[in-house]
Structure formats: structure tokens, C-alpha cells
Design a protein around this motif. Sequence first.
Motif, mmCIF file in Angstrom:
data_model
loop_
_atom_site.group_PDB
_atom_site.id
_atom_site.type_symbol
_atom_site.label_atom_id
_atom_site.label_comp_id
_atom_site.label_asym_id
_atom_site.label_seq_id
_atom_site.Cartn_x
_atom_site.Cartn_y
_atom_site.Cartn_z
ATOM 1 N N LYS A 56 -6.475 -2.486 -4.429
ATOM 2 C CA LYS A 56 -6.661 -2.996 -3.072
ATOM 3 C C LYS A 56 -5.695 -4.130 -2.769
ATOM 4 C CE LYS A 56 -10.380 -4.459 0.073
ATOM 5 N NZ LYS A 56 -11.831 -4.782 0.155
ATOM 6 N N ARG A 73 -0.225 -4.539 0.891
ATOM 7 C CA ARG A 73 -0.817 -3.238 1.191
ATOM 8 C C ARG A 73 -1.554 -2.676 -0.024
ATOM 9 N NH1 ARG A 73 1.610 -0.893 5.883
ATOM 10 N NH2 ARG A 73 3.232 -2.290 6.691
ATOM 11 N N ASP A 129 -6.415 -3.122 5.743
ATOM 12 C CA ASP A 129 -6.403 -2.319 6.965
ATOM 13 C C ASP A 129 -5.015 -1.776 7.285
ATOM 14 O OD1 ASP A 129 -9.116 -2.665 7.322
ATOM 15 O OD2 ASP A 129 -8.894 -4.421 8.620
ATOM 16 N N GLU A 146 -4.210 -7.058 2.680
ATOM 17 C CA GLU A 146 -4.504 -6.621 4.046
ATOM 18 C C GLU A 146 -4.822 -5.122 4.006
ATOM 19 O OE1 GLU A 146 -1.762 -8.039 7.060
ATOM 20 O OE2 GLU A 146 -1.010 -9.583 5.683
ATOM 21 N N ASN A 181 -5.536 6.370 4.473
ATOM 22 C CA ASN A 181 -4.680 5.688 5.455
ATOM 23 C C ASN A 181 -3.282 5.445 4.890
ATOM 24 O OD1 ASN A 181 -3.951 4.375 7.861
ATOM 25 N ND2 ASN A 181 -4.646 2.375 7.101
#
Length: 396
Positions: free
Chosen positions: A63, A134, A68, A66, A165
Motif C-alpha cells: 500500500k 502509489r 486512491d 496515497e 485501480n
Amino acid sequence: MADNYNDEVINRLREYLRIPSVHPDVDYHDCVEFFKSQAKSLDLPIEVYEFAPKKPVVIITWKGLEPDLPAILLNSHMDVVPVFEDHWTHPPFDAVLTNDGWLYARGSQDMKSVGMIHLEAVRRLKDAGVILKRTVHVSFVPDEEIGGDLGMNLFTLSEEFKNLNIGFALDESCPSIDDTLLAFHGERTCRQIKVTCLGNPGHGSLLFDNTAGEKLYYMIDKFMKFREAERKKLKSILETGGVTTVNLTMIEGGVQVNVLPEKLSVSFDVRIAPDVDHDEFDNMIQSWCNEAGEGVSFEYYIKNPQIKCTCIDENAVFFTALKDSLDKMGIKLNCLICPGTTDARYIRKQGIPAINLTPMTNTPLLIHAHDERIHVDRYREGIDIMEKMLTAIANV
């Protein structure tokens, strides 16, 4: 040399290479268990999906700061092609490491080493306390060597894939024989064609008009003249991806030597270059059929859709970041069209930019060959390169 034998990085690769995930009828169980142990040692979550029975897709996720933001995908395949063991210097699934640093194993180039380079780069960054902007997903998929239909294809069509994503992906190219890394930003379109010619049957001693043989000859002549024109464009084998290749692979028909056949057919393996209008190519073949005479037609065994290449101009932010990282290391990059096919085409089909890149230089090209091998020094350098590239693209 003792350092090589005791090096945990090298031994993790050797452990993976010893798993005989070889076609046909691959059993991926040991691969999945291996990656579960790797995820545990990295303290990272792992997911295993089966979009087709006994065809696992493994995802290890790191992870980012950010989460998202669109994520980075580092993809590799777990399967390897068959071996002819009698032609190997060392057993192909023993992962023999010689005193001069060569590691012999099926999958050492294609592409278990690349998958482990992805994972080792994550391990090194994570151990150093780095957190990238990311999220990074490291994927291991089945069946690439037999087309990937039940592997990456089904994966990219799934909700699980959409939920990742993905904004940019890396996959395999091939090792470079010199100091310049090879990258692929697109692939030709594979189409396999069967041409059928109908004609008047009769006795083989007579000269009938409108025979299947005459029509077959006309069609073969057209295809082979086209092939020769494309062959003349080539200056090196690496440029094969930029031309349309045509190869005659099967001829069928006839019942007896002294009988004119009612039907003959010929099959071609065709790879259409990205800059060729695919509809115009089809129309060209249809025009040849019309010229050959009545009863000549063609059909497809495989008619893959044209997939847009990944952009590599100054507006391609991920590719630019990747290229800049290599420039800072003083490493040259040659970006071409892939002469074969890889799982990256399924990613590009979803509109996601993907670059094929194997970060190993000065290595003999032995993909699918006897005595497939890499040198451990080039492997370690590959991890260095991937660590810097990943830092650059995941911080875009």
C-alpha cells in the motif's frame, strides 16, 4: 563464490526456479505456497483468485501513501515451457549454480527471474523504510505460455482487477545481449488464417480447368510474395515486431495421388504490424480470393482485435519517469514493438499503459532454449535497476 551460494536473494530465486510449473497440465500449488511464504516474510497481504479452476492468480500488495491514486502493477507469469532434458548441461529444474556464477534453470529468463526481481525490489525498498506514493501490486499469473486466456485475460475482465485501480503496468520483454535494455510498448495482432480452394475433381492424368490446385497455387504465391516484401524491410531480428509476418504452416486436402481434389486448403500464421490498417489487410486477402477464381474463401482460426500501443511520447508520464530513471543510471533504452505476444496485451486492451521490460543486460538470449540461464551478477543488477524504476514510476 561462497557468497553466491549463501546469498538469500539468490536462494529465493533458486527455490522458485525449482518448482516445475511446466506445461502441459501445470500444477500451480507449489508456486502459490511459495508466494504465500514470501508475502509473510514481507509482512504484506496476499490474495489468490481462481477465475478458472486450477488457474490461480496471485496478488501481493504494498500500500502506498496515497492509495486512491492509480496503482502500479508488476506482472509476471508462473508457467514455463517444456524442456528436452537430454540437451541440458544441468537438470532444468535443479536451479544449478555454477562456480562462475551462472544459474541454469527453465524460467531463469522467461520469466521467473523477472517476477522475483519485482518482488526483491519491493523487499529492498520496504526494508529501507521507504513508502512510495502509489500502491504497488505484484502479480503472478498462470498460462501465459499457452495464450493466457484462462489467466491474465480472465483476470483483466474481472471486478477484482478493476478494483486494483491500475494506472500503469510492467511486464516481460527479454534480456539484452548488450548494454541497452529492450522494452516493448506494443504488440502485433495475431491472426491465423485458413484459405480454402474448391475446384473440379477428376482424373489426375487430365488437364481440367478450374482446379483446386491452380487456385491454391495462386493464393500461396500471393501470400509468399507479400512475405518476401516484408522480409526485405528487416535489418535485424529485433525489428520483426515492426513488420507484418506471414508464414505458411499447413496444407491439407486430396484423397489419392491420381485424383484431382475437390478441395485443398492452406493455413498461415499472420502477425499484423500495429501501423497496418487491419480492415485493409482483410480486404487485400479477399481481393486475392476473388482473383484466384470461384470457390476460394478464407476464414480465421484466430482473429484477435487490434490493441492500441502504449504511448511513449513526452505526454506519457509513467514512461517518461521510467526513462528518466534509466537516464540517471546511464542505461540506454531501446523501445520497440514486441515480435511475439505477452500478457501485457490484455492490460493494454483495458486502456491501461503497459511497458514490457526485463532489466537484465549482457545476457545471451536463451528464452525457450536449451540451457536457459542467467548470471547472478546480472540478476542483482536487475534488482538495482528495478528498485530505481519502481521508485520513479510509483512516485509520479
